[in-house]
Design a protein around this motif. Structure first.
Motif, PDB file in Angstrom:
ATOM      1  N   SER A  57       0.852  -1.188   0.000  1.00 20.85           N
ATOM      2  CA  SER A  57       0.000   0.000   0.000  1.00 20.85           C
ATOM      3  C   SER A  57       0.890   1.241   0.000  1.00 20.85           C
ATOM      4  O   SER A  57       2.081   1.164   0.338  1.00 20.85           O
ATOM      5  CB  SER A  57      -0.894   0.018   1.245  1.00 20.85           C
ATOM      6  OG  SER A  57      -0.097   0.188   2.408  1.00 20.85           O
TER       7      SER A  57
ATOM      8  N   THR B 214      -5.525  -6.326  15.829  1.00 17.99           N
ATOM      9  CA  THR B 214      -6.579  -5.554  16.476  1.00 17.99           C
ATOM     10  C   THR B 214      -7.543  -5.035  15.409  1.00 17.99           C
ATOM     11  O   THR B 214      -7.230  -5.061  14.210  1.00 17.99           O
ATOM     12  CB  THR B 214      -5.976  -4.363  17.232  1.00 17.99           C
ATOM     13  OG1 THR B 214      -5.379  -3.466  16.279  1.00 17.99           O
ATOM     14  CG2 THR B 214      -4.923  -4.830  18.223  1.00 17.99           C
ATOM     15  N   PRO B 215      -8.719  -4.554  15.807  1.00 20.65           N
ATOM     16  CA  PRO B 215      -9.634  -3.973  14.818  1.00 20.65           C
ATOM     17  C   PRO B 215      -8.977  -2.852  14.009  1.00 20.65           C
ATOM     18  O   PRO B 215      -9.203  -2.726  12.802  1.00 20.65           O
ATOM     19  CB  PRO B 215     -10.787  -3.450  15.669  1.00 20.65           C
ATOM     20  CG  PRO B 215     -10.792  -4.346  16.866  1.00 20.65           C
ATOM     21  CD  PRO B 215      -9.353  -4.640  17.147  1.00 20.65           C
ATOM     22  N   GLU B 216      -8.156  -2.034  14.659  1.00 21.03           N
ATOM     23  CA  GLU B 216      -7.471  -0.957  13.951  1.00 21.03           C
ATOM     24  C   GLU B 216      -6.490  -1.520  12.932  1.00 21.03           C
ATOM     25  O   GLU B 216      -6.387  -1.018  11.801  1.00 21.03           O
ATOM     26  CB  GLU B 216      -6.729  -0.057  14.942  1.00 21.03           C
ATOM     27  CG  GLU B 216      -7.639   0.742  15.862  1.00 21.03           C
ATOM     28  CD  GLU B 216      -8.194  -0.092  17.016  1.00 21.03           C
ATOM     29  OE1 GLU B 216      -7.725  -1.249  17.220  1.00 21.03           O
ATOM     30  OE2 GLU B 216      -9.116   0.400  17.697  1.00 21.03           O
ATOM     31  N   GLU B 217      -5.759  -2.570  13.331  1.00 14.20           N
ATOM     32  CA  GLU B 217      -4.776  -3.175  12.422  1.00 14.20           C
ATOM     33  C   GLU B 217      -5.448  -3.880  11.262  1.00 14.20           C
ATOM     34  O   GLU B 217      -4.892  -3.948  10.152  1.00 14.20           O
ATOM     35  CB  GLU B 217      -3.891  -4.149  13.201  1.00 14.20           C
ATOM     36  CG  GLU B 217      -2.945  -3.441  14.171  1.00 14.20           C
ATOM     37  CD  GLU B 217      -2.241  -4.402  15.114  1.00 14.20           C
ATOM     38  OE1 GLU B 217      -1.217  -4.004  15.692  1.00 14.20           O
ATOM     39  OE2 GLU B 217      -2.732  -5.546  15.286  1.00 14.20           O
ATOM     40  N   ASN B 218      -6.652  -4.407  11.481  1.00 19.56           N
ATOM     41  CA  ASN B 218      -7.382  -5.044  10.385  1.00 19.56           C
ATOM     42  C   ASN B 218      -7.763  -4.055   9.292  1.00 19.56           C
ATOM     43  O   ASN B 218      -8.022  -4.458   8.155  1.00 19.56           O
ATOM     44  CB  ASN B 218      -8.646  -5.731  10.917  1.00 19.56           C
ATOM     45  CG  ASN B 218      -8.380  -7.142  11.386  1.00 19.56           C
ATOM     46  OD1 ASN B 218      -7.548  -7.845  10.813  1.00 19.56           O
ATOM     47  ND2 ASN B 218      -9.077  -7.564  12.426  1.00 19.56           N
ATOM     48  N   GLY B 219      -7.768  -2.768   9.639  1.00 20.52           N
ATOM     49  CA  GLY B 219      -8.137  -1.757   8.670  1.00 20.52           C
ATOM     50  C   GLY B 219      -6.967  -1.227   7.862  1.00 20.52           C
ATOM     51  O   GLY B 219      -7.156  -0.310   7.043  1.00 20.52           O
ATOM     52  N   GLU B 220      -5.781  -1.790   8.062  1.00 24.15           N
ATOM     53  CA  GLU B 220      -4.603  -1.338   7.336  1.00 24.15           C
ATOM     54  C   GLU B 220      -3.897  -2.522   6.689  1.00 24.15           C
ATOM     55  O   GLU B 220      -4.265  -3.682   6.909  1.00 24.15           O
ATOM     56  CB  GLU B 220      -3.641  -0.607   8.291  1.00 24.15           C
ATOM     57  CG  GLU B 220      -3.160  -1.476   9.437  1.00 24.15           C
ATOM     58  CD  GLU B 220      -2.332  -0.714  10.458  1.00 24.15           C
ATOM     59  OE1 GLU B 220      -2.422   0.541  10.497  1.00 24.15           O
ATOM     60  OE2 GLU B 220      -1.594  -1.357  11.218  1.00 24.15           O
ATOM     61  N   HIS B 221      -2.896  -2.246   5.868  1.00 30.47           N
ATOM     62  CA  HIS B 221      -2.106  -3.303   5.249  1.00 30.47           C
ATOM     63  C   HIS B 221      -1.398  -4.086   6.352  1.00 30.47           C
ATOM     64  O   HIS B 221      -0.898  -3.506   7.316  1.00 30.47           O
ATOM     65  CB  HIS B 221      -1.093  -2.695   4.276  1.00 30.47           C
ATOM     66  CG  HIS B 221      -0.419  -3.697   3.386  1.00 30.47           C
ATOM     67  ND1 HIS B 221       0.569  -4.549   3.835  1.00 30.47           N
ATOM     68  CD2 HIS B 221      -0.597  -3.967   2.061  1.00 30.47           C
ATOM     69  CE1 HIS B 221       0.979  -5.309   2.826  1.00 30.47           C
ATOM     70  NE2 HIS B 221       0.284  -4.976   1.739  1.00 30.47           N
ATOM     71  N   TYR B 222      -1.335  -5.422   6.220  1.00 30.35           N
ATOM     72  CA  TYR B 222      -0.807  -6.257   7.295  1.00 30.35           C
ATOM     73  C   TYR B 222       0.667  -5.999   7.599  1.00 30.35           C
ATOM     74  O   TYR B 222       1.155  -6.363   8.678  1.00 30.35           O
ATOM     75  CB  TYR B 222      -1.023  -7.746   6.972  1.00 30.35           C
ATOM     76  CG  TYR B 222      -0.528  -8.190   5.614  1.00 30.35           C
ATOM     77  CD1 TYR B 222       0.774  -8.625   5.417  1.00 30.35           C
ATOM     78  CD2 TYR B 222      -1.368  -8.166   4.509  1.00 30.35           C
ATOM     79  CE1 TYR B 222       1.223  -9.020   4.179  1.00 30.35           C
ATOM     80  CE2 TYR B 222      -0.937  -8.560   3.261  1.00 30.35           C
ATOM     81  CZ  TYR B 222       0.363  -8.987   3.100  1.00 30.35           C
ATOM     82  OH  TYR B 222       0.807  -9.379   1.850  1.00 30.35           O
TER      83      TYR B 222
END
Length: 352
Positions: free
Chosen positions: A123, A176-184
């Motif tokens: 990304s 976390t939910p926040e991390e799920n919203g970004e590139h791994y």
């Protein structure tokens, strides 16, 4: 599965500039520790059951000999870590540039084809984070393995011999939910060690490929895409000065069962057990299969995978310690020279 392309061989230099215990052997292992456990020595496609879990590869001594060697070599490991930090803090800029250049030369320069694939697999946030990394030597030790394989023991017994001020340990569990919203890869980049430091991943970015494949939440095509992304990611880390050591602590199902049962037998170990451990154990063969695929697909001279038998804890710890020592030695660093007159300063101190 085809073998990955070979990259330039790592620097191979003698250990210099570092004091070790008087009379200490160069290595307690017979053979080069850089190659003793390499996954590339096995037939393709690689199968984890083909790798030994209890055999003392390259070591002829007994447990007491191994524990003595672990303690003896710990001093050298600590000195090597300090040497890397001293280089980053005090070495002349010209020398620092030469070391950074030597590490980056372990991988090819970025090609137009690689740039195009990165645009597809990374990304903009990942690219921005990578470009913002400070350049300089640092070591990244990646530990993978089934539950109770001994990853924590390596951190306690091997990594703890180094100055804790220069060690950064991280683990990657469920996002976390926040991390799920970004590139791994974003959460991984945030936990990378700084120049002069040693980073330890007790479970790593490989979990973001392994777990979704095991659970079936990602397709085979996505497995291949994420695997390619990890290879490109590690290429870029080396260009920034990372020395990458990847270790698969390979424990047998029988030994794993004994260790998990022992956690239930001892009240002070209950906290280390999780009911999901039984679920993972029920899929032991599947975990081994996916691990084997990842190890072979991402093994490279600049980011090698080492499969170390972990049924003997003392042996796996000694092996990891020796891999760290070899990686530091390959940097061929020197203690920075004083930029003052030593005898003058000695006289001033004695007269103070």
């Amino acid at each position: 599965m085809p073998k990955n392309d070979q990259n330039p061989a790592p620097l191979d230099v003698s250990l210099t500039g570092v004091r070790g215990p008087k009379g200490a052997k160069k290595t307690p292992f017979e053979g080069d520790p850089r190659s003793l456990w390499r996954v590339s020595q096995f037939a393709s496609p690689f199968s984890l059951p083909d790798a030994p879990t209890r055999k003392k590869v390259g070591f002829k001594g007994k447990k007491d000999d191994g524990e003595d060697a672990l303690a003896e070599r710990a001093e050298m490991l600590a000195d090597l870590q300090e040497l890397m930090w001293a280089h980053v803090v005090s070495a002349p800029e010209a020398e620092q540039r030469e070391v950074a250049k030597a590490i980056a030369a372990r991988v090819p320069r970025r090609s137009p084809q690689e740039k195009a694939r990165r645009e597809e697999l990374f990304s903009p946030e990942v690219e921005s984070a990578l470009s913002g990394l400070a350049r300089g030597p640092r070591v990244l030790l990646i530990l993978q393995g089934m539950d109770a394989a001994g990853k924590g023991g390596v951190v306690k017994q091997v990594v703890s011999s180094m100055d804790p001020m220069g060690v950064e340990v991280a683990g990657f569990g469920k996002p976390t939910p926040e991390e799920n919203g970004e590139h791994y890869l974003e959460r991984v980049i945030r936990r990378l060690p700084r120049p002069g430091h040693v980073g330890v991943f007790d479970r790593s970015h490989y979990e973001d490929v392994l777990v979704p494949t095991i659970t079936g939440s990602e397709s085979t095509e996505e497995l291949e895409r994420r695997t390619e992304a990890l290879k490109l990611f590690e290429l870029e880390l080396v260009r920034q000065g990372f020395v990458i050591i990847k270790v698969m602590l390979h424990v047998s199902p029988e030994e794993q069962l004994d260790r998990l049962i022992s956690r239930l037998d001892r009240e002070e170990k209950h906290w280390k057990y999780d009911p999901s451990d039984a679920d993972s154990r029920a899929q032991f063969s599947l975990y081994q299969s996916i691990h084997a695929y990842l190890l072979e697909a991402t093994d490279a001279d600049h980011a090698p995978w080492h499969v170390i038998g972990a049924d003997r804890k003392w042996y796996s710890r000694l092996a990891v310690q020796e891999l760290l020592i070899a990686a530091f030695a390959d940097l061929n660093l020197r203690w920075p020279a004083a930029d003052y007159d030593v005898e003058t300063e000695r006289k001033r101190l004695l007269e103070s």
